[in-house]
Design a protein around this motif. Structure first.
Motif, short mmCIF file in Angstrom:
data_model
loop_
_atom_site.label_atom_id
_atom_site.label_comp_id
_atom_site.label_asym_id
_atom_site.label_seq_id
_atom_site.Cartn_x
_atom_site.Cartn_y
_atom_site.Cartn_z
N SER A 113 45.12 -26.75 -18.31
CA SER A 113 45.16 -25.47 -17.52
C SER A 113 43.86 -25.09 -17.06
CB SER A 113 46.12 -24.58 -17.74
OG SER A 113 47.52 -25.08 -17.92
N LYS A 114 43.35 -24.37 -16.14
CA LYS A 114 42.24 -23.92 -16.03
C LYS A 114 42.23 -22.57 -16.58
CE LYS A 114 38.36 -23.00 -12.60
NZ LYS A 114 37.93 -23.36 -11.32
N LEU A 115 41.14 -22.40 -17.53
CA LEU A 115 41.32 -20.85 -18.45
C LEU A 115 40.42 -19.83 -18.01
CD1 LEU A 115 42.10 -22.94 -21.72
CD2 LEU A 115 43.70 -22.06 -19.99
N PHE A 116 40.54 -18.68 -18.05
CA PHE A 116 39.52 -17.75 -17.86
C PHE A 116 39.14 -16.94 -18.67
CE2 PHE A 116 41.78 -18.40 -13.58
CZ PHE A 116 40.80 -19.37 -12.89
N TYR A 117 40.12 -16.39 -19.67
CA TYR A 117 39.84 -15.55 -20.81
C TYR A 117 40.90 -15.78 -21.91
CZ TYR A 117 36.62 -12.71 -18.16
OH TYR A 117 35.52 -12.38 -17.68
N VAL A 118 40.22 -15.66 -23.14
CA VAL A 118 41.17 -15.57 -24.27
C VAL A 118 41.19 -14.31 -25.10
CG1 VAL A 118 41.59 -16.53 -26.50
CG2 VAL A 118 40.67 -18.27 -24.68
N LEU A 119 42.40 -13.64 -25.21
CA LEU A 119 42.36 -12.10 -25.76
C LEU A 119 43.04 -12.24 -26.94
CD1 LEU A 119 41.62 -9.24 -25.39
CD2 LEU A 119 43.59 -9.07 -23.72
N PHE A 120 42.55 -11.67 -27.97
CA PHE A 120 43.26 -11.57 -29.28
C PHE A 120 43.09 -10.54 -30.22
CE2 PHE A 120 39.43 -14.31 -29.37
CZ PHE A 120 38.87 -13.87 -30.75
N PHE A 135 34.19 -4.83 -34.60
CA PHE A 135 35.49 -4.24 -35.13
C PHE A 135 36.92 -4.74 -34.42
CE2 PHE A 135 32.16 -1.63 -36.69
CZ PHE A 135 32.37 -1.56 -38.26
N ASP A 136 37.81 -5.07 -35.07
CA ASP A 136 39.11 -5.33 -34.68
C ASP A 136 39.77 -4.02 -34.14
OD1 ASP A 136 40.66 -7.23 -33.38
OD2 ASP A 136 41.49 -8.02 -35.56
N THR A 137 39.96 -3.85 -33.02
CA THR A 137 40.58 -2.36 -32.44
C THR A 137 41.72 -2.82 -31.48
OG1 THR A 137 39.37 -2.38 -30.42
CG2 THR A 137 38.07 -1.52 -32.39
N ALA A 138 42.43 -1.73 -30.77
CA ALA A 138 43.54 -2.17 -30.02
C ALA A 138 42.97 -2.83 -28.93
CB ALA A 138 44.15 -0.74 -29.62
N GLU A 139 41.87 -2.80 -28.32
CA GLU A 139 41.48 -3.77 -27.26
C GLU A 139 41.45 -5.00 -27.52
OE1 GLU A 139 38.56 -1.14 -24.17
OE2 GLU A 139 37.62 -1.79 -25.82
N GLY A 140 41.29 -5.49 -28.75
CA GLY A 140 41.42 -7.15 -29.02
C GLY A 140 39.82 -7.55 -28.61
N LYS A 141 39.66 -8.71 -28.79
CA LYS A 141 38.37 -9.38 -28.45
C LYS A 141 38.67 -10.23 -27.42
CE LYS A 141 34.24 -10.77 -28.82
NZ LYS A 141 33.14 -9.53 -28.79
N LEU A 142 37.86 -10.15 -26.20
CA LEU A 142 37.98 -10.72 -25.21
C LEU A 142 36.81 -11.55 -24.98
CD1 LEU A 142 39.47 -10.84 -22.32
CD2 LEU A 142 37.81 -9.10 -21.40
N VAL A 143 37.30 -13.02 -24.95
CA VAL A 143 36.29 -14.09 -24.83
C VAL A 143 36.45 -14.77 -23.38
CG1 VAL A 143 35.72 -16.30 -25.85
CG2 VAL A 143 36.30 -14.28 -27.08
N ASP A 144 35.32 -14.93 -22.92
CA ASP A 144 35.28 -15.72 -21.46
C ASP A 144 35.54 -17.27 -21.70
OD1 ASP A 144 34.67 -16.65 -19.07
OD2 ASP A 144 32.64 -15.60 -18.66
N ALA A 145 36.47 -17.89 -21.09
CA ALA A 145 36.67 -19.19 -21.17
C ALA A 145 35.82 -19.90 -20.10
CB ALA A 145 38.40 -19.59 -21.04
N LYS A 146 35.25 -19.30 -19.29
CA LYS A 146 34.37 -20.00 -18.03
C LYS A 146 35.24 -21.02 -17.31
CE LYS A 146 30.66 -19.00 -21.70
NZ LYS A 146 29.59 -19.63 -22.23
N GLY A 147 36.38 -20.92 -17.20
CA GLY A 147 37.01 -21.84 -16.14
C GLY A 147 36.99 -23.21 -16.73
N THR A 148 37.22 -23.31 -18.13
CA THR A 148 37.40 -24.58 -18.72
C THR A 148 38.82 -25.13 -18.53
OG1 THR A 148 35.81 -23.98 -20.27
CG2 THR A 148 37.13 -25.79 -20.83
N THR A 149 38.86 -26.41 -18.16
CA THR A 149 40.28 -26.89 -18.01
C THR A 149 40.77 -27.44 -19.56
OG1 THR A 149 40.26 -27.60 -16.07
CG2 THR A 149 41.87 -28.62 -17.14
#
Length: 226
Positions: free
Chosen positions: A124-131, A181-195
């Protein structure tokens, strides 16, 4: 070709997703359809733990990037595997939708470098990973690395989206990203449209009072495979 409004274009460029969405720029854009958990500690940590290169917290809510309409959390309730069986909890917790900081909400993996891997079911085409690793208190996790691939063994066609292992102690290459720092916002990582079909996340302990690796929730935002 429909022109992107100046304000929307500036927002996309600032968020670092404008190049990602070139192929989809004719479509409607929406804010990332995520929902954050409740924060359990007030304010932002003032001091970086010894031996870390922690980025300075923004001190305000993170801007929400725009993504193509139809973007969804493809990881929800998908199969999760790991480098070793959990020490405590279940791997299903990684994608069960429960991201709140409460007792028993995080799966625990043993010390040293460990990983969890999510099978999205199809490329699938991915835009963000949030964890979220563990956000009951301000903790810095070590050697956080996020990779995607269509190879379940992560031998061929591996793309590294994030790596803050600055000394290559986990053996996956020198990272140039900052610790956080790990917070309630989590870490948002740009997946750059990778499939990709598989998403793998590494860590190597943290500044918490024990050496365990923890994962509360992982979300992967992209367009569902057709």
């Amino acid at each position: 070709m429909r022109r992107v409004p100046l304000l929307a274009a500036a927002t996309l460029l600032w968020a670092g997703v404008f190049p990602t969405l070139t192929a989809a720029q004719d479509g409607e854009m929406i804010p990332l359809p995520h929902k954050l958990p409740k924060p359990v500690f007030a304010g932002t940590p003032a001091d970086a733990p010894p031996g870390t290169n922690v980025e300075k917290p923004l001190g305000k809510p993170r801007p929400v990037p725009l993504v193509p309409k139809g973007t969804a959390n493809l990881a929800l309730r998908k199969k999760v595997t790991s480098s070793k069986p959990p020490f405590e909890g279940s791997l299903e917790q990684v994608t069960d939708g429960d991201k709140e900081a409460r007792d028993g909400s995080a799966v625990e993996l043993r010390p040293r470098t460990q990983w969890v891997q999510i099978d999205l079911g199809a490329p699938s085409k991915l835009f963000y990973v949030l964890f979220w690793h563990f956000h009951s208190e301000p903790v810095v996790f070590r050697d956080v690395i996020v990779q995607v691939s269509n190879d379940p063994n992560f031998v061929e066609g591996v793309t590294t989206l994030f790596n803050n292992d600055v000394d290559n102690s986990s053996g996956l290459g020198l990272g140039k990203d900052r610790e956080y720092f790990d917070t309630a916002e989590g870490k948002l990582v740009d997946a750059k449209g990778t499939t990709a079909r598989y998403v793998r996340l590494y860590s190597n302990g943290s500044t918490y009072r024990d050496p365990m690796n923890r994962y509360t929730e992982v979300e992967v935002y992209g367009l569902p495979a057709k």
